[in-house]
Design a protein around this motif. Structure first.
Motif, mmCIF file in Angstrom:
data_model
loop_
_atom_site.group_PDB
_atom_site.id
_atom_site.type_symbol
_atom_site.label_atom_id
_atom_site.label_comp_id
_atom_site.label_asym_id
_atom_site.label_seq_id
_atom_site.Cartn_x
_atom_site.Cartn_y
_atom_site.Cartn_z
ATOM 1 N N ARG A 40 49.937 44.925 33.795
ATOM 2 C CA ARG A 40 49.183 43.686 33.532
ATOM 3 C C ARG A 40 48.173 43.410 34.641
ATOM 4 O O ARG A 40 47.044 42.995 34.357
ATOM 5 C CB ARG A 40 50.134 42.505 33.388
ATOM 6 C CG ARG A 40 50.845 42.479 32.063
ATOM 7 C CD ARG A 40 51.742 41.281 31.930
ATOM 8 N NE ARG A 40 52.436 41.293 30.651
ATOM 9 C CZ ARG A 40 53.565 40.651 30.419
ATOM 10 N NH1 ARG A 40 54.137 39.919 31.383
ATOM 11 N NH2 ARG A 40 54.135 40.713 29.227
ATOM 12 N N ASP A 41 48.564 43.631 35.886
ATOM 13 C CA ASP A 41 47.636 43.423 37.006
ATOM 14 C C ASP A 41 46.380 44.274 36.820
ATOM 15 O O ASP A 41 45.267 43.801 37.013
ATOM 16 C CB ASP A 41 48.287 43.803 38.343
ATOM 17 C CG ASP A 41 49.286 42.789 38.849
ATOM 18 O OD1 ASP A 41 49.417 41.705 38.248
ATOM 19 O OD2 ASP A 41 49.958 43.098 39.860
ATOM 20 N N HIS A 42 46.580 45.548 36.466
ATOM 21 C CA HIS A 42 45.432 46.452 36.342
ATOM 22 C C HIS A 42 44.572 46.073 35.129
ATOM 23 O O HIS A 42 43.339 46.084 35.217
ATOM 24 C CB HIS A 42 45.895 47.898 36.260
ATOM 25 C CG HIS A 42 44.791 48.890 36.434
ATOM 26 N ND1 HIS A 42 43.825 48.783 37.412
ATOM 27 C CD2 HIS A 42 44.478 50.009 35.734
ATOM 28 C CE1 HIS A 42 42.971 49.781 37.321
ATOM 29 N NE2 HIS A 42 43.338 50.547 36.297
ATOM 30 N N ALA A 43 45.204 45.720 34.015
ATOM 31 C CA ALA A 43 44.444 45.307 32.825
ATOM 32 C C ALA A 43 43.602 44.068 33.142
ATOM 33 O O ALA A 43 42.416 44.001 32.788
ATOM 34 C CB ALA A 43 45.399 45.032 31.660
ATOM 35 N N GLN A 44 44.197 43.106 33.828
ATOM 36 C CA GLN A 44 43.467 41.885 34.184
ATOM 37 C C GLN A 44 42.321 42.171 35.142
ATOM 38 O O GLN A 44 41.226 41.623 35.002
ATOM 39 C CB GLN A 44 44.432 40.858 34.775
ATOM 40 C CG GLN A 44 45.380 40.296 33.750
ATOM 41 C CD GLN A 44 46.539 39.521 34.351
ATOM 42 O OE1 GLN A 44 46.711 39.450 35.561
ATOM 43 N NE2 GLN A 44 47.369 38.955 33.490
ATOM 44 N N ASP A 45 42.550 43.047 36.115
ATOM 45 C CA ASP A 45 41.500 43.389 37.072
ATOM 46 C C ASP A 45 40.335 44.092 36.379
ATOM 47 O O ASP A 45 39.172 43.789 36.644
ATOM 48 C CB ASP A 45 42.072 44.272 38.192
ATOM 49 C CG ASP A 45 41.057 44.536 39.290
ATOM 50 O OD1 ASP A 45 40.516 43.553 39.848
ATOM 51 O OD2 ASP A 45 40.801 45.711 39.596
ATOM 52 N N MET A 46 40.657 45.024 35.476
ATOM 53 C CA MET A 46 39.588 45.733 34.774
ATOM 54 C C MET A 46 38.762 44.780 33.914
ATOM 55 O O MET A 46 37.536 44.888 33.868
ATOM 56 C CB MET A 46 40.156 46.875 33.917
ATOM 57 C CG MET A 46 40.657 48.052 34.744
ATOM 58 S SD MET A 46 41.093 49.504 33.741
ATOM 59 C CE MET A 46 42.441 48.876 32.741
ATOM 60 N N MET A 47 39.421 43.830 33.254
ATOM 61 C CA MET A 47 38.676 42.883 32.436
ATOM 62 C C MET A 47 37.815 41.975 33.320
ATOM 63 O O MET A 47 36.632 41.784 33.055
ATOM 64 C CB MET A 47 39.593 42.028 31.576
ATOM 65 C CG MET A 47 38.788 40.951 30.822
ATOM 66 S SD MET A 47 39.706 40.109 29.573
ATOM 67 C CE MET A 47 39.641 41.348 28.295
ATOM 68 N N LYS A 48 38.423 41.454 34.355
ATOM 69 C CA LYS A 48 37.718 40.514 35.237
ATOM 70 C C LYS A 48 36.478 41.156 35.860
ATOM 71 O O LYS A 48 35.423 40.540 35.953
ATOM 72 C CB LYS A 48 38.671 40.031 36.331
ATOM 73 C CG LYS A 48 38.055 39.061 37.316
ATOM 74 C CD LYS A 48 39.071 38.635 38.363
ATOM 75 C CE LYS A 48 38.432 37.738 39.390
ATOM 76 N NZ LYS A 48 39.382 37.385 40.445
ATOM 77 N N ARG A 49 36.609 42.426 36.282
ATOM 78 C CA ARG A 49 35.506 43.086 36.988
ATOM 79 C C ARG A 49 34.755 44.098 36.122
ATOM 80 O O ARG A 49 33.899 44.814 36.604
ATOM 81 C CB ARG A 49 36.038 43.729 38.271
ATOM 82 C CG ARG A 49 36.654 42.655 39.194
ATOM 83 C CD ARG A 49 36.789 43.092 40.605
ATOM 84 N NE ARG A 49 37.871 44.038 40.820
ATOM 85 C CZ ARG A 49 38.052 44.688 41.955
ATOM 86 N NH1 ARG A 49 37.232 44.516 42.981
ATOM 87 N NH2 ARG A 49 39.059 45.520 42.090
ATOM 88 N N ASN A 50 35.094 44.131 34.829
ATOM 89 C CA ASN A 50 34.372 44.919 33.827
ATOM 90 C C ASN A 50 34.252 46.403 34.183
ATOM 91 O O ASN A 50 33.161 46.934 34.349
ATOM 92 C CB ASN A 50 32.987 44.323 33.560
ATOM 93 C CG ASN A 50 32.388 44.875 32.281
ATOM 94 O OD1 ASN A 50 33.110 45.194 31.348
ATOM 95 N ND2 ASN A 50 31.081 44.999 32.252
ATOM 96 N N TYR A 51 35.393 47.061 34.299
ATOM 97 C CA TYR A 51 35.408 48.513 34.489
ATOM 98 C C TYR A 51 36.605 49.093 33.747
ATOM 99 O O TYR A 51 37.515 48.367 33.360
ATOM 100 C CB TYR A 51 35.453 48.892 35.973
ATOM 101 C CG TYR A 51 36.771 48.606 36.676
ATOM 102 C CD1 TYR A 51 37.740 49.600 36.810
ATOM 103 C CD2 TYR A 51 37.040 47.362 37.233
ATOM 104 C CE1 TYR A 51 38.940 49.350 37.465
ATOM 105 C CE2 TYR A 51 38.235 47.104 37.894
ATOM 106 C CZ TYR A 51 39.181 48.102 38.002
ATOM 107 O OH TYR A 51 40.371 47.862 38.640
ATOM 108 N N LEU A 52 36.588 50.385 33.527
ATOM 109 C CA LEU A 52 37.706 51.095 32.914
ATOM 110 C C LEU A 52 37.916 52.369 33.716
ATOM 111 O O LEU A 52 37.131 53.312 33.618
ATOM 112 C CB LEU A 52 37.415 51.439 31.450
ATOM 113 C CG LEU A 52 38.557 52.161 30.718
ATOM 114 C CD1 LEU A 52 39.752 51.230 30.533
ATOM 115 C CD2 LEU A 52 38.087 52.695 29.373
#
Length: 186
Positions: free
Chosen positions: A84-96
């Motif tokens: 969940r931490d990584h999914a939230q970080d990717m969404m917040k900072r727009n990267y995959l």
């Protein structure tokens, strides 16, 4: 599944993976393909949509494993938190990417919760976006599972005998959803 839809889904996944690797944690645009959603009449909040997709991915992963006569993966809260931490970080900072902009990996993310991590780990990522909005957790989870199973490296994680636990974390804003699977051995 219609062969044309399957082709574009696989092409989208491969493009997504290559963009993620090439961008090295820089933002990238959405991958265009048509997600076949069914309206249920019931509107879900982004948080509830995320939780339902998480559950469906967890069960879908174990369903695939059982069909191959493999042991079910157990859920582990530490893995769910890291996912969940990584999914939230990717969404917040727009990267995959498997690496954060600071080059942190799944191992670094797990060590946040378990400093003396000594186990095998793996990670699968996926994102789907829709300008019309995301509202069908079944369609989203099914598309992600289908894409992962049609990618040799992702399928290898899902079917690996060295993993015994799985944490799934997703986050959505209603138009995008980022999902992460974190696998771990004993």
């Amino acid at each position: 599944m219609d062969p044309l839809i399957r082709f574009f889904s696989i092409a989208a996944l491969l493009l997504c993976l290559s963009l993620g690797a090439a961008a090295e944690a820089k933002g990238s645009g959405a991958i265009p393909f048509h997600l076949q959603q069914q309206a249920s009449g019931k509107s879900l909040s982004p948080a509830e949509l995320s939780r339902q997709v998480e559950s469906r991915i967890f069960e879908g992963t174990n369903g695939v494993r059982e069909a191959k006569k493999l042991k079910r993966l157990g859920s582990e809260e530490l893995l769910v938190k890291a996912a969940r931490d990584h999914a939230q970080d990717m969404m917040k900072r727009n990267y995959l990417s498997h690496n954060s902009p600071e080059k942190k990996t799944v191992i670094d993310r797990l060590r946040k919760y378990q400093p003396k991590l000594e186990r095998s780990v793996g990670e699968n990522l996926h994102t789907i976006s829709s300008a019309q909005g995301l509202f069908d957790p079944r369609a989203i989870a099914d598309q992600m599972m289908d894409d992962w199973m049609n990618s040799s490296s992702h399928r290898k994680n899902i079917l690996s005998k060295k993993y015994e636990y799985l944490g799934v974390g997703c986050t959505s804003d209603g138009q995008r959803i980022f999902c992460v699977q974190v696998f771990a051995g004993p």
